[in-house]
Each structure stands twice: as structure tokens, then as C-alpha cells.
Write a protein that holds these residues in place. Structure first.
Motif, PDB file in Angstrom:
ATOM      1  N   ALA A  32       0.829  -1.206   0.000  1.00  0.00           N
ATOM      2  CA  ALA A  32       0.000   0.000   0.000  1.00  0.00           C
ATOM      3  C   ALA A  32       0.866   1.260   0.000  1.00  0.00           C
ATOM      4  O   ALA A  32       0.563   2.243  -0.695  1.00  0.00           O
ATOM      5  N   PHE A  33       1.967   1.215   0.751  1.00  0.00           N
ATOM      6  CA  PHE A  33       2.890   2.352   0.786  1.00  0.00           C
ATOM      7  C   PHE A  33       3.500   2.597  -0.588  1.00  0.00           C
ATOM      8  O   PHE A  33       3.564   3.745  -1.064  1.00  0.00           O
ATOM      9  N   LEU A  34       3.939   1.527  -1.249  1.00  0.00           N
ATOM     10  CA  LEU A  34       4.515   1.667  -2.578  1.00  0.00           C
ATOM     11  C   LEU A  34       3.499   2.204  -3.579  1.00  0.00           C
ATOM     12  O   LEU A  34       3.832   3.016  -4.451  1.00  0.00           O
ATOM     13  N   LEU A  35       2.258   1.733  -3.463  1.00  0.00           N
ATOM     14  CA  LEU A  35       1.206   2.185  -4.377  1.00  0.00           C
ATOM     15  C   LEU A  35       0.960   3.683  -4.225  1.00  0.00           C
ATOM     16  O   LEU A  35       0.888   4.427  -5.221  1.00  0.00           O
ATOM     17  N   VAL A  36       0.843   4.141  -2.985  1.00  0.00           N
ATOM     18  CA  VAL A  36       0.622   5.571  -2.738  1.00  0.00           C
ATOM     19  C   VAL A  36       1.823   6.376  -3.224  1.00  0.00           C
ATOM     20  O   VAL A  36       1.669   7.435  -3.853  1.00  0.00           O
ATOM     21  N   TRP A  37       3.002   5.891  -2.957  1.00  0.00           N
ATOM     22  CA  TRP A  37       4.232   6.558  -3.404  1.00  0.00           C
ATOM     23  C   TRP A  37       4.253   6.680  -4.924  1.00  0.00           C
ATOM     24  O   TRP A  37       4.548   7.754  -5.476  1.00  0.00           O
ATOM     25  N   LEU A  51      11.189  13.937  -4.361  1.00  0.00           N
ATOM     26  CA  LEU A  51      10.773  12.546  -4.142  1.00  0.00           C
ATOM     27  C   LEU A  51      10.876  11.773  -5.447  1.00  0.00           C
ATOM     28  O   LEU A  51      10.083  11.991  -6.368  1.00  0.00           O
ATOM     29  N   PRO A  52      11.833  10.869  -5.572  1.00  0.00           N
ATOM     30  CA  PRO A  52      11.956  10.074  -6.803  1.00  0.00           C
ATOM     31  C   PRO A  52      10.866   9.024  -6.874  1.00  0.00           C
ATOM     32  O   PRO A  52      10.170   8.748  -5.884  1.00  0.00           O
ATOM     33  N   THR A  53      10.700   8.425  -8.028  1.00  0.00           N
ATOM     34  CA  THR A  53       9.716   7.354  -8.183  1.00  0.00           C
ATOM     35  C   THR A  53      10.269   6.075  -7.562  1.00  0.00           C
ATOM     36  O   THR A  53      11.488   5.917  -7.383  1.00  0.00           O
ATOM     37  N   PRO A  54       9.387   5.128  -7.224  1.00  0.00           N
ATOM     38  CA  PRO A  54       9.868   3.844  -6.707  1.00  0.00           C
ATOM     39  C   PRO A  54      10.812   3.142  -7.679  1.00  0.00           C
ATOM     40  O   PRO A  54      11.776   2.501  -7.246  1.00  0.00           O
ATOM     41  N   ARG A  55      10.555   3.259  -8.992  1.00  0.00           N
ATOM     42  CA  ARG A  55      11.422   2.603  -9.967  1.00  0.00           C
ATOM     43  C   ARG A  55      12.826   3.213  -9.963  1.00  0.00           C
ATOM     44  O   ARG A  55      13.840   2.485 -10.027  1.00  0.00           O
TER      45      ARG A  55
END
Length: 279
Positions: A32-37, A51-55
């Protein structure tokens, strides 16, 4: 629906949540944290500089991991930070335990030493970093001193509290059996206080990591803190995030080593998971 039935439904839902395995609950929360991020960064609500992207973060995590496995410059920096944190932890444990015994076992320590320790602890200890660098230079010594300075007070308080954990009946029994002050300390107060002492040591693992990285960030060209400073100056936010995550793993490793030592040394404390040693 009545109030009683509402309460029953709420209790049943709570029981259902309690039955979810810990690993599954953590995985769901992380997803859920990754999705919101990902949504926040893709929508452009936050600048990618901030804030960079998760990728992007994952790519840098892979890069940093590859650099560490290859034994390149990041491995040397990680070893410098690890060595500093370990030295600082050992120093803070020795000083904190000694002062804790002084405060917990003597009226002089309680009345004269403790007020000064409390006054020092209320100060913004990070502000002492330039002083330690000026006194000890840009080498590892100033980082160790700063990290130990930050981590010592929780050990002092935990040790003093642990030495007071024995009941009055236990102390009276030892006194009636003719036990001296040192014998009572070693055979009664110290064993009973170990869960508290390990609580202070666990808190100290956080302090030494904060002090180590702060010292490296402010002065000197070695260590993971210096790499974070360099990446931040280049606006390489994904690299900063990746380095912070690897440092978190280092901090967790130090914490779990202390927790492992507690399980080995305080195995008799069956209530340790619910007591002060469970921090």
C-alpha cells in the motif's frame, strides 16, 4: 442494529485482523505504501527532485548493491561507517553502564551526577558535532565521540532503573543472608536489571547510527554519510534514498545483534517480550 450487536461486529473484525500472519500484514502495508508513493510521483504532485519514483529508487538500490558486491568504493565507505558505529556503541555501552551504576548505586551519583547528565541530555547534541570535529579532527575519532555522546544517556537511565528493579523483599533477604553490597549488586540487582539495560542498549543502537552519519555528513570524506552528502549536492535524490535504505539495514543489523545477545543472556526472563526488554 443495536449497540450490543455493533460491539460484537467490531470485536469480530478485530479478531479477524489479529489472525492475519505478521508477514502478510507487513507485506500488505508495504504494498500500500509503494502504491501511494507511485501514484504521488506519477501524478506530479511532488517534484522528482524532492521525491523520486519507486522505480528510480529501485534502480539505485540495485546499483548500490552491485557496487557493494563488487567491493568498490561504496563497500569501503560502508565498512568505515560500520566500524565507527561499532566503536561508538562499545564506548557508549562502557561509559553508560559505568555512569548508570554510579547513579543507581550511590547517593552521590543520584544527587550530584544525575542532574548534570540530565542537563547535558536536554541540549541539542547534534550541535556539538562542529566542536568534536574541532577537538578531534576529521578522522574517525570525532565521529565515534559524537555517536557515543548521543547514545550514552539512554544506557545510563536504563542501567540505573534496572538496578532499582529488585523488590524490597529480595534486597532484605540478601541483607539477612549477610551478602555485601558488591555481592548484592552482582547476584541480585544486575541479573534483575538486565532487561532494562538491554532496552537502553537497543535505544543506543539508534543513537550511534544517527551520530555516526551526522559526523560523516558534516566532516570528513569517508563513510556512507559522506556519500549521502555528495549525492545530495548533485541533486541525486534516488541515490540518497538508496543509501539511506542500506544504512537502515545496517542499523537493523546492529539492533538485532543486541536483541540476540539479550535472548542468550536473559533467557530466564520469559516475560521479556512484554517487559522493558522488548523495545
Amino acid at each position: 442494529m443495536t449497540e450490543a450487536s455493533d460491539t460484537t461486529v467490531w470485536v469480530e473484525r478485530e479478531a479477524l485482523l489479529d489472525r492475519i500472519p505478521r508477514w502478510l500484514a507487513m507485506a500488505i502495508l508495504f504494498a500500500a505504501f509503494l502504491l501511494v508513493w507511485d501514484i504521488v510521483t506519477r501524478a506530479g504532485w511532488v517534484s522528482p527532485i524532492i521525491l523520486p519514483t519507486p522505480r528510480e529508487t529501485l534502480d539505485d538500490l540495485v546499483f548500490v548493491g552491485g557496487n557493494l558486491l563488487a567491493g568498490d568504493y561504496m563497500l569501503s565507505a560502508l565498512w568505515t561507517t560500520t566500524r565507527t558505529a561499532i566503536y561508538a556503541f562499545l564506548l557508549s555501552a562502557a561509559i553508560g553502564f559505568s555512569l548508570g551504576v554510579l547513579v543507581g548505586e550511590t547517593k552521590f551519583g543520584e544527587r550530584a551526577v544525575l542532574p548534570y547528565l540530565v542537563a547535558i541530555d536536554t541540549m541539542p547534541k547534534i550541535a556539538f558535532a562542529p566542536l568534536f570535529i574541532a577537538w578531534l579532527g576529521f578522522g574517525i575519532e570525532s565521529k565515534v565521540a559524537l555517536a557515543a555522546f548521543i547514545a550514552t544517556f539512554p544506557i545510563v537511565v536504563a542501567t540505573a532503573a534496572g538496578l532499582s528493579a529488585s523488590s524490597e523483599n529480595e534486597r532484605m533477604l540478601f541483607k539477612a543472608m549477610g551478602a555485601g553490597r558488591m555481592q548484592t549488586l552482582l547476584q541480585l540487582k544486575l541479573p534483575n536489571g538486565l532487561p532494562y539495560i538491554f532496552t537502553g542498549l537497543k535505544i543506543a543502537t539508534v543513537g550511534v547510527m544517527a551520530g555516526t552519519i551526522t559526523g560523516e555528513f558534516l566532516g570528513g570524506g569517508k563513510g556512507m554519510g559522506a556519500l549521502i552528502r555528495q549525492s545530495a549536492s548533485q541533486m541525486n535524490t534516488p541515490r540518497v534514498f538508496a543509501l539511506i535504505l542500506y544504512l537502515s539495514l545496517l542499523g537493523l543489523a546492529l539492533y538485532f545483534i543486541v536483541a540476540w545477545a539479550q535472548r542468550r543472556l536473559v533467557f530466564w526472563n520469559k516475560a521479556g517480550h512484554m517487559g522493558p526488554g522488548a523495545v
